[in-house]
Design a protein around this motif. Structure first.
Motif, short mmCIF file in Angstrom:
data_model
loop_
_atom_site.label_atom_id
_atom_site.label_comp_id
_atom_site.label_asym_id
_atom_site.label_seq_id
_atom_site.Cartn_x
_atom_site.Cartn_y
_atom_site.Cartn_z
N THR A 92 8.56 45.86 -71.68
CA THR A 92 8.69 44.67 -70.84
C THR A 92 10.12 44.49 -70.35
O THR A 92 11.06 45.01 -70.96
CB THR A 92 8.24 43.40 -71.61
OG1 THR A 92 8.23 42.29 -70.70
CG2 THR A 92 9.13 43.11 -72.78
N SER A 133 10.86 41.21 -69.63
CA SER A 133 10.90 39.76 -69.75
C SER A 133 10.63 39.34 -71.18
O SER A 133 9.60 39.72 -71.76
CB SER A 133 9.84 39.13 -68.83
OG SER A 133 9.71 37.76 -69.11
N ASN A 134 11.52 38.53 -71.74
CA ASN A 134 11.26 38.02 -73.08
C ASN A 134 10.15 36.97 -73.08
O ASN A 134 9.64 36.62 -74.13
CB ASN A 134 12.54 37.48 -73.72
CG ASN A 134 13.18 36.37 -72.92
OD1 ASN A 134 12.83 36.14 -71.77
ND2 ASN A 134 14.13 35.69 -73.52
N LEU A 135 9.76 36.49 -71.92
CA LEU A 135 8.65 35.54 -71.82
C LEU A 135 7.29 36.23 -71.82
O LEU A 135 6.28 35.62 -72.12
CB LEU A 135 8.78 34.69 -70.55
CG LEU A 135 10.06 33.85 -70.46
CD1 LEU A 135 10.12 33.13 -69.11
CD2 LEU A 135 10.13 32.86 -71.61
N PHE A 136 7.26 37.51 -71.46
CA PHE A 136 6.03 38.30 -71.41
C PHE A 136 6.22 39.60 -72.20
O PHE A 136 6.35 40.67 -71.61
CB PHE A 136 5.63 38.60 -69.96
CG PHE A 136 5.45 37.38 -69.13
CD1 PHE A 136 4.32 36.59 -69.26
CD2 PHE A 136 6.41 37.01 -68.21
CE1 PHE A 136 4.16 35.44 -68.51
CE2 PHE A 136 6.26 35.87 -67.44
CZ PHE A 136 5.13 35.08 -67.59
N ARG A 141 4.00 42.80 -71.35
CA ARG A 141 3.81 43.02 -69.91
C ARG A 141 3.15 44.35 -69.60
O ARG A 141 2.29 44.44 -68.75
CB ARG A 141 5.16 42.93 -69.19
CG ARG A 141 5.01 43.14 -67.70
CD ARG A 141 6.23 42.79 -66.94
NE ARG A 141 5.94 42.91 -65.52
CZ ARG A 141 6.84 42.83 -64.58
NH1 ARG A 141 8.09 42.59 -64.90
NH2 ARG A 141 6.50 42.97 -63.32
#
Length: 122
Positions: A68, A70-73, A76
């Motif tokens: 990923t 993104s640390n939010l996803f 991913r």
């Protein structure tokens, strides 16, 4: 006092070693090429590249691992059924955001890497 410090340090080292051995996987980013302009694909286009390195002496399979930006996803991209990276071996991954709906591949992911820096997690 000094002896207690070394005993604690040795205990921490044993805990760290046992956690690493229990996980049994050690793959690292060896090279990251964002904003690539020199290595082209067969069609003449360019993509970002990442080289992974297996630092162990044993093969590692990435099937089911996540990649990923993104640390939010954190999930991913999930690696599909993949061949092993041999012990001490390398694997190059292309980042191609032009075709986000292509079928999953172990050597191409459907997003790019920011040349200005950012988050990349395996």
């Amino acid at each position: 006092m000094r002896q207690k410090f070394f005993v604690r340090l040795a205990a921490l080292a044993l805990v760290a070693f046992s956690l690493k051995c229990a996980h049994g996987q050690d793959v690292q980013f060896n090279e990251i090429l964002a904003s690539n302009s020199s290595i082209t694909n067969a069609d003449g286009s360019v993509t970002d590249l990442v080289e992974l390195r297996n630092t162990t002496a044993f093969p590692i399979n990435l099937t089911g691992w996540y990649l990923t930006d993104s640390n939010l996803f954190p999930t991913r991209y999930t690696f599909p059924l993949s061949p092993d990276i041999p012990g001490g071996g390398y694997h190059v991954i292309k980042f191609d955001s032009k075709f986000p709906n292509d079928p999953p591949s172990w050597d191409k992911v459907p997003f790019g890497i920011k040349a200005t820096g950012g988050f990349l997690w395996l």
